[in-house]
Design an enzyme around this catalytic site. Structure first.
Site, mmCIF file in Angstrom:
data_model
loop_
_atom_site.group_PDB
_atom_site.id
_atom_site.type_symbol
_atom_site.label_atom_id
_atom_site.label_comp_id
_atom_site.label_asym_id
_atom_site.label_seq_id
_atom_site.Cartn_x
_atom_site.Cartn_y
_atom_site.Cartn_z
ATOM 1 N N SER A 254 1.006 -1.344 -0.164
ATOM 2 C CA SER A 254 0.040 -0.064 -0.051
ATOM 3 C C SER A 254 1.031 1.312 0.070
ATOM 4 O O SER A 254 2.141 0.875 0.099
ATOM 5 C CB SER A 254 -0.995 0.074 1.098
ATOM 6 N N LYS A 255 0.307 2.330 -0.281
ATOM 7 C CA LYS A 255 0.848 3.701 -0.419
ATOM 8 C C LYS A 255 2.176 4.046 0.978
ATOM 9 O O LYS A 255 3.216 4.389 0.609
ATOM 10 C CB LYS A 255 -0.053 4.936 -0.105
ATOM 11 N N ARG A 256 1.525 3.196 2.117
ATOM 12 C CA ARG A 256 2.585 3.583 3.074
ATOM 13 C C ARG A 256 4.162 2.624 2.898
ATOM 14 O O ARG A 256 5.034 3.169 3.434
ATOM 15 C CB ARG A 256 2.072 3.329 4.494
#
Ligand code: GLU
Length: 491
Positions: A254-256
């Site tokens: 994911s983006k993180r």
């Protein structure tokens, strides 16, 4: 066309090209090139609501930047076009009507509310919610009546109620699905657009795709797609579902977990060769498993679906960044300097035109940083001190090197001996400094560390004499004087 090996990459333009998509595209590309087949690009833009305006353009730009040119597809054209689903709507309608005519599909008039009520009921009975087949056997009269009331219809495929559908996957082997678990599913929605499964099959068939290489997440769609091929009396292609890509902690990416689109990596100054090299290893191992660095040509030579793993691959941006650093290190400086210039311009070190004028000098700058910079953005950042004298000096460095006794005098002496250097180069600067160190009877660090801080404002960086060479005589001496002056004021 029948025996030709044809593969395709079929992105949906609902965002930019991410690492996973790039890896799927790469595997398709390599498989085609290795086997002398064709690599087709198809844009799956049927899901109009989710289409993001410029993403088709961006996806194509990213593919080109990575060096993954397609043989057929948007821009280049080809005999099986158009290669954009939004331009193929009449084909989907035509084949849906054909299936209706053959009695292999039927019109379903159920409203979303009715379908929801059905699902609700199934849940209450602790059964898996699946379409009941209510509209399967409507008579013509019943259909007409519903239509006269203004009811819209979707088109569903009649799926077998018994038996199994086997996906013979080149990576996973035989995977069986129980037909009773696959209810009659929609191939054309009531708004007249095809569903993904239907459009995909019609296209893969009409485009003569022999091998469908795509992400694992589509494996559960494949039995449905096989049912559509059979209904259309079309040959079923071979399938290869490539493993998922997970984050280092094995969670879903994911983006993180940092940058993930090819676009972002381009912006940060990664080299396309490094990205391609990194992603080819996400799920594939070359025959010599210790071989880590490969050119695209070598990958083409070595690539084989047999060596694609069926377990998830782990994506680690740090490894990618390390690899990028290795590519920067090995790059021809003449090439690297042109790649560095736009990043230097963005960092405010001059306009692209101004920087182009200084290419010869910038090549030296680039060489001095090649060992250290992991990305071009970092290289631009690291190079800033060459363009202007330090405005401030690293605080810890000041405490450690500038606050010692006699440092300003020592720096002045350094400036003096350098002023005597006639032919300005690395060796001569070093010789002048070594002689001074010997003459003063000091440890070399006592002169070298404060000099580095004086010239760059920092405590780490390229080799000191290399820095002097790149800065030039006047600038080096002037920075030594400024630092000496600064130190005197400190006291
Ligand atoms: N448009 C689909 C996707 O982006 C393609 C799936 C396939 O390759 O069949 O996931």
């Amino acid at each position: 066309m029948v025996s030709e090996l044809r593969v395709r990459f079929a992105p949906s333009p609902t965002g930019y090209l991410h690492i996973g998509g790039a890896r799927t595209a790469l595997f398709n590309y390599l498989y085609a090139r290795h086997n002398g087949g064709k690599f087709v690009l198809r844009i799956e833009d049927t899901d109009i609501e989710r289409v993001i305006e410029d993403s088709t353009e961006k996806i194509m730009q990213s593919l080109r930047w990575l060096g993954l040119d397609w043989d057929e597809g948007p821009i280049v054209g080809g005999p099986a076009g158009p290669y954009q689903q939004s331009l193929r709507q009449d084909l989907y309608r035509r084949y849906a009507s054909l299936l209706l005519d053959r009695g292999l599909a039927y019109k379903c008039y159920c409203t979303p509310e009715e379908l929801e009520a059905e699902r609700e009921k199934a849940r209450a009975q602790k059964k898996a919610p699946r379409y009941s087949g209510r509209c399967r056997d409507l008579s013509l009269e019943e259909q007409q009546e519903l239509e006269s009331k203004g009811r819209k219809y979707a088109i569903r495929l009649k799926t077998p109620d018994q038996g199994i559908t086997v996906v013979d996957d080149m990576i996973h082997g035989e995977v069986s699905f129980q037909n009773e678990e696959i209810a009659d599913f929609i191939i054309m929605k009531s708004d007249g657009f095809p569903t993904y499964n239907f459009a995909c099959v019609v296209d893969d068939w009409l485009m003569g795709i022999s091998h469908v290489i795509r992400a694992d997440e589509h494996l559960s769609n494949t039995p449905r797609q096989i049912m559509i091929y059979r209904a259309l009396s079309a040959p079923v292609p071979k399938f290869a579902h490539v493993p998922m890509i997970l984050a280092p902690d094995r969670s879903k990416l994911s983006k993180r977990h940092g940058a993930q689109t090819v676009e972002e990596f381009m912006e940060k100054g990664y080299l396309p060769e490094a990205i391609v090299n990194y992603i080819v290893l996400l799920g594939w191992t070359p025959p010599d498993a210790t071989k880590e660095f490969m050119t695209l040509e070598e990958m083409i030579e070595l690539f084989d679906l047999k060596r694609v793993s069926n377990t998830p691959a782990v994506y680690d941006v740090q490894k990618l960044t390390w690899m990028n650093g290795q590519y920067i290190k090995a790059r021809d400086p003449e090439v690297l300097v042109s790649e560095y210039i736009p990043f230097a311009a963005r960092r405010g070190l001059g306009t692209v035109e101004e920087l182009q004028q200084k290419k010869e000098w910038l090549t030296k700058v680039v060489i001095s940083l090649q060992e250290r910079a992991k990305t071009l953005e970092e290289m631009a950042e690291m190079s800033a001190f060459y363009f202007e004298p330090p405005k401030t000096y690293d605080e810890k460095g000041v405490a450690k090197f500038f606050l010692k006794p006699n440092v300003s005098e020592l720096l002045e002496k350094g400036a003096q001996v350098l002023a005597q250097v006639e032919e300005w180069n690395e060796e001569n600067c070093e010789k002048a400094y070594r002689d001074l160190i010997a003459k003063e009877g000091i440890k070399s660090g006592e002169l070298i560390h404060p000099t580095r801080l004086a010239l760059t404002g920092k405590t780490v960086g390229p080799g000191l004499f290399e820095i002097m060479d790149v800065l030039g005589k006047d600038e080096t001496i002037s920075r030594l004087h400024s630092a000496a002056e600064y130190i005197r004021k400190l006291k």
